[in-house]
Scaffold this motif. Structure first.
Motif, PDB file in Angstrom:
ATOM      1  N   GLY A 192      86.227 114.145  34.337  1.00  0.00           N
ATOM      2  CA  GLY A 192      86.122 114.721  35.673  1.00  0.00           C
ATOM      3  C   GLY A 192      85.115 114.036  36.561  1.00  0.00           C
ATOM      4  N   SER A 193      84.083 113.470  35.970  1.00  0.00           N
ATOM      5  CA  SER A 193      83.072 112.773  36.764  1.00  0.00           C
ATOM      6  C   SER A 193      83.105 111.265  36.541  1.00  0.00           C
ATOM      7  N   ARG A 194      83.724 110.823  35.453  1.00  0.00           N
ATOM      8  CA  ARG A 194      83.778 109.395  35.158  1.00  0.00           C
ATOM      9  C   ARG A 194      84.945 109.121  34.215  1.00  0.00           C
ATOM     10  N   SER A 195      85.227 107.841  34.034  1.00  0.00           N
ATOM     11  CA  SER A 195      86.210 107.399  33.056  1.00  0.00           C
ATOM     12  C   SER A 195      85.591 106.283  32.224  1.00  0.00           C
ATOM     13  N   TRP A 196      86.026 106.148  30.980  1.00  0.00           N
ATOM     14  CA  TRP A 196      85.487 105.119  30.094  1.00  0.00           C
ATOM     15  C   TRP A 196      86.534 104.788  29.035  1.00  0.00           C
ATOM     16  N   LYS A 197      86.403 103.616  28.432  1.00  0.00           N
ATOM     17  CA  LYS A 197      87.336 103.160  27.410  1.00  0.00           C
ATOM     18  C   LYS A 197      86.733 103.313  26.018  1.00  0.00           C
ATOM     19  N   LEU A 198      87.591 103.649  25.063  1.00  0.00           N
ATOM     20  CA  LEU A 198      87.209 103.673  23.659  1.00  0.00           C
ATOM     21  C   LEU A 198      88.201 102.819  22.879  1.00  0.00           C
ATOM     22  N   PRO A 199      87.711 102.077  21.877  1.00  0.00           N
ATOM     23  CA  PRO A 199      88.646 101.332  21.019  1.00  0.00           C
ATOM     24  C   PRO A 199      89.430 102.280  20.120  1.00  0.00           C
ATOM     25  N   VAL A 200      90.678 101.924  19.840  1.00  0.00           N
ATOM     26  CA  VAL A 200      91.569 102.777  19.043  1.00  0.00           C
ATOM     27  C   VAL A 200      92.057 102.008  17.820  1.00  0.00           C
ATOM     28  N   LYS A 201      92.020 102.692  16.674  1.00  0.00           N
ATOM     29  CA  LYS A 201      92.613 102.167  15.446  1.00  0.00           C
ATOM     30  C   LYS A 201      93.735 103.110  15.020  1.00  0.00           C
ATOM     31  N   TYR A 202      94.919 102.546  14.766  1.00  0.00           N
ATOM     32  CA  TYR A 202      96.089 103.343  14.393  1.00  0.00           C
ATOM     33  C   TYR A 202      96.268 103.329  12.881  1.00  0.00           C
ATOM     34  N   ASN A 203      96.497 104.510  12.308  1.00  0.00           N
ATOM     35  CA  ASN A 203      96.855 104.644  10.898  1.00  0.00           C
ATOM     36  C   ASN A 203      98.015 105.634  10.824  1.00  0.00           C
ATOM     37  N   ARG A 204      99.234 105.107  10.905  1.00  0.00           N
ATOM     38  CA  ARG A 204     100.436 105.938  10.997  1.00  0.00           C
ATOM     39  C   ARG A 204     100.318 106.854  12.221  1.00  0.00           C
ATOM     40  N   ASP A 205     100.227 108.158  12.038  1.00  0.00           N
ATOM     41  CA  ASP A 205     100.144 109.079  13.170  1.00  0.00           C
ATOM     42  C   ASP A 205      98.720 109.521  13.495  1.00  0.00           C
ATOM     43  N   THR A 206      97.730 108.893  12.878  1.00  0.00           N
ATOM     44  CA  THR A 206      96.328 109.239  13.129  1.00  0.00           C
ATOM     45  C   THR A 206      95.637 108.117  13.885  1.00  0.00           C
ATOM     46  N   LEU A 207      94.957 108.483  14.980  1.00  0.00           N
ATOM     47  CA  LEU A 207      94.231 107.509  15.789  1.00  0.00           C
ATOM     48  C   LEU A 207      92.741 107.784  15.662  1.00  0.00           C
ATOM     49  N   GLU A 208      91.987 106.756  15.330  1.00  0.00           N
ATOM     50  CA  GLU A 208      90.524 106.861  15.333  1.00  0.00           C
ATOM     51  C   GLU A 208      89.993 106.234  16.613  1.00  0.00           C
ATOM     52  N   LEU A 209      89.277 107.028  17.394  1.00  0.00           N
ATOM     53  CA  LEU A 209      88.630 106.549  18.614  1.00  0.00           C
ATOM     54  C   LEU A 209      87.167 106.311  18.286  1.00  0.00           C
ATOM     55  N   SER A 210      86.788 105.060  18.167  1.00  0.00           N
ATOM     56  CA  SER A 210      85.466 104.690  17.667  1.00  0.00           C
ATOM     57  C   SER A 210      84.392 104.813  18.741  1.00  0.00           C
ATOM     58  N   ASN A 211      83.157 105.066  18.261  1.00  0.00           N
ATOM     59  CA  ASN A 211      81.977 105.118  19.129  1.00  0.00           C
ATOM     60  C   ASN A 211      82.139 106.122  20.268  1.00  0.00           C
ATOM     61  N   ALA A 212      82.725 107.276  19.958  1.00  0.00           N
ATOM     62  CA  ALA A 212      82.920 108.296  20.982  1.00  0.00           C
ATOM     63  C   ALA A 212      81.607 108.924  21.412  1.00  0.00           C
ATOM     64  N   PHE A 213      80.691 109.132  20.444  1.00  0.00           N
ATOM     65  CA  PHE A 213      79.395 109.735  20.755  1.00  0.00           C
ATOM     66  C   PHE A 213      78.395 109.336  19.689  1.00  0.00           C
ATOM     67  N   GLU A 214      77.344 108.633  20.114  1.00  0.00           N
ATOM     68  CA  GLU A 214      76.274 108.190  19.213  1.00  0.00           C
ATOM     69  C   GLU A 214      76.821 107.483  17.979  1.00  0.00           C
ATOM     70  N   GLY A 215      77.789 106.606  18.201  1.00  0.00           N
ATOM     71  CA  GLY A 215      78.364 105.813  17.129  1.00  0.00           C
ATOM     72  C   GLY A 215      79.398 106.527  16.277  1.00  0.00           C
ATOM     73  N   LYS A 216      79.679 107.787  16.561  1.00  0.00           N
ATOM     74  CA  LYS A 216      80.630 108.558  15.757  1.00  0.00           C
ATOM     75  C   LYS A 216      82.025 108.494  16.372  1.00  0.00           C
ATOM     76  N   SER A 217      83.006 108.693  15.518  1.00  0.00           N
ATOM     77  CA  SER A 217      84.407 108.644  15.938  1.00  0.00           C
ATOM     78  C   SER A 217      84.960 110.043  16.176  1.00  0.00           C
ATOM     79  N   ILE A 218      85.987 110.103  17.004  1.00  0.00           N
ATOM     80  CA  ILE A 218      86.830 111.281  17.103  1.00  0.00           C
ATOM     81  C   ILE A 218      88.239 110.856  16.697  1.00  0.00           C
ATOM     82  N   PHE A 219      89.096 111.830  16.407  1.00  0.00           N
ATOM     83  CA  PHE A 219      90.416 111.507  15.882  1.00  0.00           C
ATOM     84  C   PHE A 219      91.492 112.271  16.645  1.00  0.00           C
ATOM     85  N   LEU A 220      92.599 111.589  16.891  1.00  0.00           N
ATOM     86  CA  LEU A 220      93.792 112.198  17.469  1.00  0.00           C
ATOM     87  C   LEU A 220      94.917 112.097  16.452  1.00  0.00           C
ATOM     88  N   VAL A 221      95.548 113.212  16.165  1.00  0.00           N
ATOM     89  CA  VAL A 221      96.711 113.224  15.274  1.00  0.00           C
ATOM     90  C   VAL A 221      97.945 113.487  16.116  1.00  0.00           C
TER      91      VAL A 221
END
Length: 273
Positions: free
Chosen positions: A90-119
């Motif tokens: 809402g206030s900004r936009s930014w890019k995150l690198p994505v790694k695909y593992n079948r239907d699971t996506l790891e979004l790296s360095n989302a916060f303080e070096g930690k990943s978030i995941f999209l299934v």
């Protein structure tokens, strides 16, 4: 902290495995399966759980305070950026690198070096579940692909949010003429109101300017410059009466929080069946 990340990853993998097992089972009968890929996901994905909560409470702040604010309000996948995703809060936009593992996506360095995941749920409704354990307890949010065709994914999110907050006919309670029935469109236009013809609601912390925590709507006339004005908006318990309150100007400091004044407008909302 490492243990927390391990258990988050484990829960995501278990969730993904279950989804993939279901996908394989359905694929054996249908003859095909579809996994996540930059081409399949290309488009704008919006935080539908958050919009649904805003609809339930008739309030953006209600959606935030009774659950949580998602890591991002929207994600955008572009075919020419196959290794990245664009995030919007809402206030900004930014890019995150994505790694695909079948239907699971790891979004790296989302916060303080930690990943978030999209299934990605490749069967059924083809939505995605976000797993965010970057700030302690894992939070889950459902995202759907938007067909709003806006310039960016945050615009698509706002279309969905506006629809959930203001869908239906809006009837001014101080007028009896049915021709004054208003329509707040999801795209941010207001039809058949002489006072204002555009609107948007606040979703970022810097936009909530009232001293008392309150939802803010910003109204303006598109054909007149410098007509933008903020109001507090509140629904009643059944979400069928909408009241707009004045925000009093702070003459000593324009950036200071504002007091809430008297009623500016009251409406009856006829929600679609």
């Amino acid at each position: 902290m490492k243990y927390g990340l391990f258990f988050l990853l484990l829960s995501v993998l278990m969730w993904s495995a279950c989804q993939q097992d279901n996908s394989r089972a359905q694929g054996e009968t249908s003859g095909s399966t579809t996994q996540a890929s930059p081409l399949i996901l290309a488009g704008q994905w919006i935080a539908m759980d958050f919009c649904a909560r805003a609809n339930q409470y008739g309030s953006v702040l209600g959606a935030m305070n009774n659950a949580h604010v998602p890591y991002a309000f929207a994600f955008e996948f572009l075919p020419d950026l196959p290794d990245s995703v664009i995030c919007y809060d809402g206030s900004r936009s930014w890019k995150l690198p994505v790694k695909y593992n079948r239907d699971t996506l790891e979004l790296s360095n989302a916060f303080e070096g930690k990943s978030i995941f999209l299934v990605y749920h490749s069967q059924g409704e083809k939505d995605m579940t976000l797993f965010d354990g970057t700030k302690g307890r894992t939070r889950m949010d459902r995202f759907i692909k938007s067909s709003a065709n806006t310039p960016n994914a945050f615009g698509a999110f706002m279309v969905a949010l506006h629809h959930n907050l203001f869908s239906g006919s809006i009837i001014p309670l101080d007028r009896s003429n049915s021709r004054d029935t208003l329509l707040f469109t999801p795209g941010g236009s207001i039809l058949r109101w002489k006072d204002y013809d555009t609107y948007r609601v606040c979703v970022t912390s810097d936009c909530f300017t009232a001293k008392e925590p309150s939802d803010i709507i910003i109204l303006s006339r598109s054909d007149k410059p410098d007509t933008e004005k903020r109001f507090v908006f509140r629904y009643n318990a059944t979400n069928d009466t909408l009241t707009l309150y004045h925000l009093l100007p702070n003459r000593s400091d324009e950036k200071a929080a504002q007091d809430i004044g008297g009623i500016a407008y009251r409406f009856r909302r006829l929600q679609p069946q």
